[in-house]
Design an enzyme around this catalytic site. Structure first.
Site, short mmCIF file in Angstrom:
data_model
loop_
_atom_site.label_atom_id
_atom_site.label_comp_id
_atom_site.label_asym_id
_atom_site.label_seq_id
_atom_site.Cartn_x
_atom_site.Cartn_y
_atom_site.Cartn_z
N THR A 38 0.81 -1.22 0.00
CA THR A 38 0.00 0.00 0.00
C THR A 38 0.85 1.27 0.00
OG1 THR A 38 -0.14 -0.20 2.42
CG2 THR A 38 -1.95 -1.12 1.14
N GLU A 39 2.13 1.15 -0.28
CA GLU A 39 3.02 2.31 -0.19
C GLU A 39 2.61 3.45 -1.12
OE1 GLU A 39 5.52 -0.80 1.79
OE2 GLU A 39 3.99 -0.71 0.23
N LEU A 40 2.30 3.13 -2.37
CA LEU A 40 1.96 4.21 -3.29
C LEU A 40 0.68 4.92 -2.88
CD1 LEU A 40 4.28 3.04 -5.00
CD2 LEU A 40 2.90 3.56 -7.02
N ALA A 71 0.00 5.63 0.07
CA ALA A 71 0.45 6.57 1.10
C ALA A 71 1.41 7.61 0.54
CB ALA A 71 1.11 5.81 2.24
N GLY A 72 1.75 7.50 -0.75
CA GLY A 72 2.57 8.52 -1.39
C GLY A 72 4.06 8.35 -1.26
#
Length: 245
Positions: A123-125, A127-128
């Site tokens: 889910t990193e992307l 969260a930016g």
């Protein structure tokens, strides 16, 4: 922070760090130490306490700690993931609940992944923030071409979806999860240790070579993203959205 129990030579490491086992500097530092402490075990099981395996990076600590914390945190994340990935003995993940972002990477670093519920994903992307090299290559090793969609779509997968791309090897009932993980780990640990370690290195060679080749490549740019003021603002907004959900 990490509880260790012995099951006839199989070391069970249980993440026990807050309600969702969020990854902060302290927990990431504890993982290599825990692996060192069980170096004589014939196999290892990694699981979580409570309802989550690990819900991923403690973003609140990232925001509050600022650039100084980030500069310590990212290398610790890569070091913990790589030490787990390259541990010479068999390692089985007993994914007892949500395994997100860095938690997903820790599960993927294990040789066998068993899951009883929750969601798993990168889910990193959402969260930016981008991936350091080590976590990205661990994921590429675990799921091959499926890593493209996992990274760019930042989706949370159910157990069945995770099995379909090879991220999870088997779905079990919660009450069966740990005992089956210990059994599987023990069976893998029955192989001649030096032969198992050699075969594991052979299988991991492409990932290890890509990691070593990129030591002065993407990671400085990744650090710039993580410690920037724009990222702090985006993470604050992301955390606010989670609280309102």
């Amino acid at each position: 922070m990490i509880e260790t129990t012995d099951h006839d030579g199989v070391a069970v490491l249980t993440l026990n760090h807050g309600p969702v086992n969020a990854l902060d500097l302290e927990l990431l530092t504890a993982i290599p130490d825990a692996l060192d402490a069980v170096a004589g075990a014939r196999a290892v099981v990694l699981t979580g306490n409570g309802r989550s395996f690990s819900a991923g990076v403690d973003l609140k600590r990232i925001v509050e700690g600022g650039p100084g914390y980030v500069r310590e945190f990212l290398p610790a994340l890569s070091r913990a993931g790589r030490r787990l990935f390259e541990h010479p003995s068999p390692v089985v993940a007993a994914v007892n609940g949500h395994a997100l972002a860095g938690g997903c990477v820790l599960a993927a670093a294990c040789d066998v992944r068993l899951m009883s519920g929750g969601t798993i994903g990168l889910t990193e992307l959402a969260a930016g923030v981008p991936f350091p090299t080590v976590p990205l290559e661990i994921m590429r090793h675990a799921v091959g071409p499926a890593v493209h969609a996992m990274v760019l779509e930042a989706a949370r997968l159910g157990p069945g979806q995770a099995v379909s791309i090879g991220l999870v090897h088997e779905i079990l009932e919660p009450e069966q999860l740990q005992s089956e993980a210990v059994r599987r780990a023990g069976a893998l640990g029955g192989t001649r240790p030096e032969v198992f370690a050699f075969a594991k290195r052979q299988l991991q060679r492409p990932a290890r070579e890509r990691i070593d080749a990129d030591r002065s490549g993407d990671d400085p740019a990744v650090l710039e993203f993580w410690e920037s003021g724009d990222t702090t603002r985006i993470l604050r907004e992301y955390l606010d959205s989670l609280r309102k959900a």
